[in-house]
Enzyme design. Structure first.
Site, PDB file in Angstrom:
ATOM      1  N   GLY A 260       0.913  -1.338   0.503  1.00 15.95           N
ATOM      2  CA  GLY A 260      -0.077   0.262   0.138  1.00 15.95           C
ATOM      3  C   GLY A 260       0.672   1.400  -0.011  1.00 15.95           C
ATOM      4  O   GLY A 260       0.489   2.251   0.506  1.00 15.95           O
TER       5      GLY A 260
ATOM      6  N   HIS B 157      -0.009   1.322 -13.215  1.00 17.55           N
ATOM      7  CA  HIS B 157       1.447   0.572 -13.405  1.00 17.55           C
ATOM      8  C   HIS B 157       2.304   0.201 -13.888  1.00 17.55           C
ATOM      9  O   HIS B 157       3.199   0.989 -14.659  1.00 17.55           O
ATOM     10  CB  HIS B 157       0.399  -0.662 -15.215  1.00 17.55           C
ATOM     11  CG  HIS B 157       0.735  -2.098 -15.712  1.00 17.55           C
ATOM     12  ND1 HIS B 157       0.248  -2.772 -14.585  1.00 17.55           N
ATOM     13  CD2 HIS B 157       1.694  -2.265 -16.791  1.00 17.55           C
ATOM     14  CE1 HIS B 157       1.150  -4.064 -15.550  1.00 17.55           C
ATOM     15  NE2 HIS B 157       1.695  -3.394 -16.909  1.00 17.55           N
TER      16      HIS B 157
ATOM     17  N   LEU C  32     -10.592  -7.626 -12.892  1.00 19.85           N
ATOM     18  CA  LEU C  32     -11.715  -6.709 -12.803  1.00 19.85           C
ATOM     19  C   LEU C  32     -12.260  -7.070 -14.316  1.00 19.85           C
ATOM     20  O   LEU C  32     -12.704  -7.424 -14.902  1.00 19.85           O
ATOM     21  CB  LEU C  32     -12.126  -5.478 -12.463  1.00 19.85           C
ATOM     22  CG  LEU C  32     -10.491  -4.385 -11.430  1.00 19.85           C
ATOM     23  CD1 LEU C  32     -10.763  -3.640 -11.719  1.00 19.85           C
ATOM     24  CD2 LEU C  32     -11.478  -5.087 -10.401  1.00 19.85           C
TER      25      LEU C  32
ATOM     26  N   GLU D 244       6.390   5.667  -8.564  1.00 18.96           N
ATOM     27  CA  GLU D 244       4.787   5.838  -8.693  1.00 18.96           C
ATOM     28  C   GLU D 244       4.441   6.691  -7.512  1.00 18.96           C
ATOM     29  O   GLU D 244       3.173   7.483  -7.558  1.00 18.96           O
ATOM     30  CB  GLU D 244       4.153   4.497  -8.563  1.00 18.96           C
ATOM     31  CG  GLU D 244       5.095   3.556  -9.226  1.00 18.96           C
ATOM     32  CD  GLU D 244       4.532   2.309  -9.275  1.00 18.96           C
ATOM     33  OE1 GLU D 244       3.169   1.906  -8.313  1.00 18.96           O
ATOM     34  OE2 GLU D 244       5.055   0.868  -9.385  1.00 18.96           O
TER      35      GLU D 244
ATOM     36  N   ASN E  13      -5.827   3.322 -12.676  1.00 18.71           N
ATOM     37  CA  ASN E  13      -5.159   2.092 -11.526  1.00 18.71           C
ATOM     38  C   ASN E  13      -3.245   2.825 -12.518  1.00 18.71           C
ATOM     39  O   ASN E  13      -3.282   3.992 -12.667  1.00 18.71           O
ATOM     40  CB  ASN E  13      -5.134   1.364 -12.979  1.00 18.71           C
ATOM     41  CG  ASN E  13      -3.801   0.109 -12.680  1.00 18.71           C
ATOM     42  OD1 ASN E  13      -4.084   0.349 -11.508  1.00 18.71           O
ATOM     43  ND2 ASN E  13      -3.743  -0.829 -13.246  1.00 18.71           N
TER      44      ASN E  13
HETATM   45  C1  GAR Z   1       3.538  -0.828  -7.808  1.00 15.90           C
HETATM   46  O1  GAR Z   1       4.477  -1.486  -8.181  1.00 15.90           O
HETATM   47  C2  GAR Z   1       2.076  -0.910  -8.295  1.00 15.90           C
HETATM   48  O2  GAR Z   1       2.280  -0.706  -9.503  1.00 15.90           O
HETATM   49  C3  GAR Z   1       1.781  -2.804  -8.607  1.00 15.90           C
HETATM   50  O3  GAR Z   1       2.129  -2.910  -7.879  1.00 15.90           O
HETATM   51  C4  GAR Z   1       2.724  -2.750  -6.915  1.00 15.90           C
HETATM   52  C5  GAR Z   1       2.035  -1.704  -5.836  1.00 15.90           C
HETATM   53  O4  GAR Z   1       3.235  -2.034  -5.055  1.00 15.90           O
HETATM   54  N1  GAR Z   1       0.356  -2.300  -9.669  1.00 15.90           N
HETATM   55  C6  GAR Z   1       0.078  -3.668 -10.176  1.00 15.90           C
HETATM   56  O5  GAR Z   1       1.468  -4.194 -10.339  1.00 15.90           O
HETATM   57  C7  GAR Z   1      -1.208  -4.109 -10.368  1.00 15.90           C
HETATM   58  N2  GAR Z   1      -1.399  -5.043 -11.967  1.00 15.90           N
HETATM   59  P1  GAR Z   1       2.229  -0.395  -3.517  1.00 15.90           P
HETATM   60  O6  GAR Z   1       1.563  -1.387  -2.573  1.00 15.90           O
HETATM   61  O7  GAR Z   1       3.462  -0.351  -2.620  1.00 15.90           O
HETATM   62  O8  GAR Z   1       1.852   0.157  -3.749  1.00 15.90           O
END
Ligand code: GAR
Length: 197
Positions: free
Chosen positions: A16, A117, A101, A182, A115
């Site tokens: 998270g 990615h 989803l 991110e 989202n």
């Molecule tokens: C992040 O790197 C996000 O981009 C990725 O999961 C991680 C979550 O980190 N999402 C995906 O791969 C979606 N397909 P977080 O829980 O620390 O935010």
């Protein structure tokens, strides 16, 4: 995005950290005062998701719905929609929510669902993005904030960040470098959506 109160519901499956970046930016950038916006709830398909405990400590409402307890993807998504809709969200933010989803879910939140990615879409939709970028010899990698459509990891691109792939990179090293970016682009993209409403 209509209404005075713009509730944001964030969905997570793991640590998270993107959710936390959004919650912290909401506070430091005074989203409540500027946009009438607040993170109303953090929901997860995993009760043990680290991010849920953090969100609770911030005084944010949380809930976990175990997807393995539902007979079908449709049944899980229907239950999740009930939980989300209790908050009448202006935005539903997927932040490391590792579930595909159903079209019904995506249609229900059309225009409100975003989202992040961990790749430079349209390259490397799906899983193992960092490993695939390294294996392909990419010189750059990154992350994309996008609107969610029923096609996996497609939809209008709202923001991107680029990082270099360095000699000797492992998927873990590259993932950590991407993740720091991110945390910059996701809160900003959400703020832009709130401001444009
Ligand atoms: C992040 O790197 C996000 O981009 C990725 O999961 C991680 C979550 O980190 N999402 C995906 O791969 C979606 N397909 P977080 O829980 O620390 O935010």
């Amino acid at each position: 995005m209509s209404g005075v109160n713009k509730n944001i519901v964030i969905l997570i499956s793991g640590s998270g950290s993107n959710m936390a970046a959004i919650v912290e930016t909401a506070r430091t950038q005074r989203w409540q005062a500027r946009f009438g916006a607040r993170v109303a709830a953090v929901l997860s398909n995993k009760a043990a998701a680290q991010g849920l405990a953090w969100a609770r400590e911030q005084g944010i409402e949380t809930a976990a719905l175990d997807h393995t307890a539902y007979a079908s993807r449709e049944a899980f998504d229907a239950a999740l929609m009930v939980e989300i809709d209790r908050h009448d969200p202006a935005l539903v933010v997927l932040a490391g929510f590792m579930r595909i989803l159903t079209p019904g879910f995506v249609a229900h939140y059309e225009g409100r669902l975003v989202n992040i990615h961990p790749s430079l879409l349209p390259a490397f939709a799906g899983l193992k993005t960092h490993q695939r970028a390294i294996e392909m010899g990419c010189r750059f990698a990154g992350a994309t904030v996008h609107r969610v459509t029923s096609e996996l990891d497609h939809g209008e691109i709202l923001a991107q960040a680029v990082v270099p792939v360095l000699p000797g990179d492992t998927p873990e090293l590259l993932a950590a470098r991407v993740l720091t970016q991110e945390h910059v682009i996701y809160p900003r993209a959400v703020e832009r959506l709130l401001g444009a409403a």
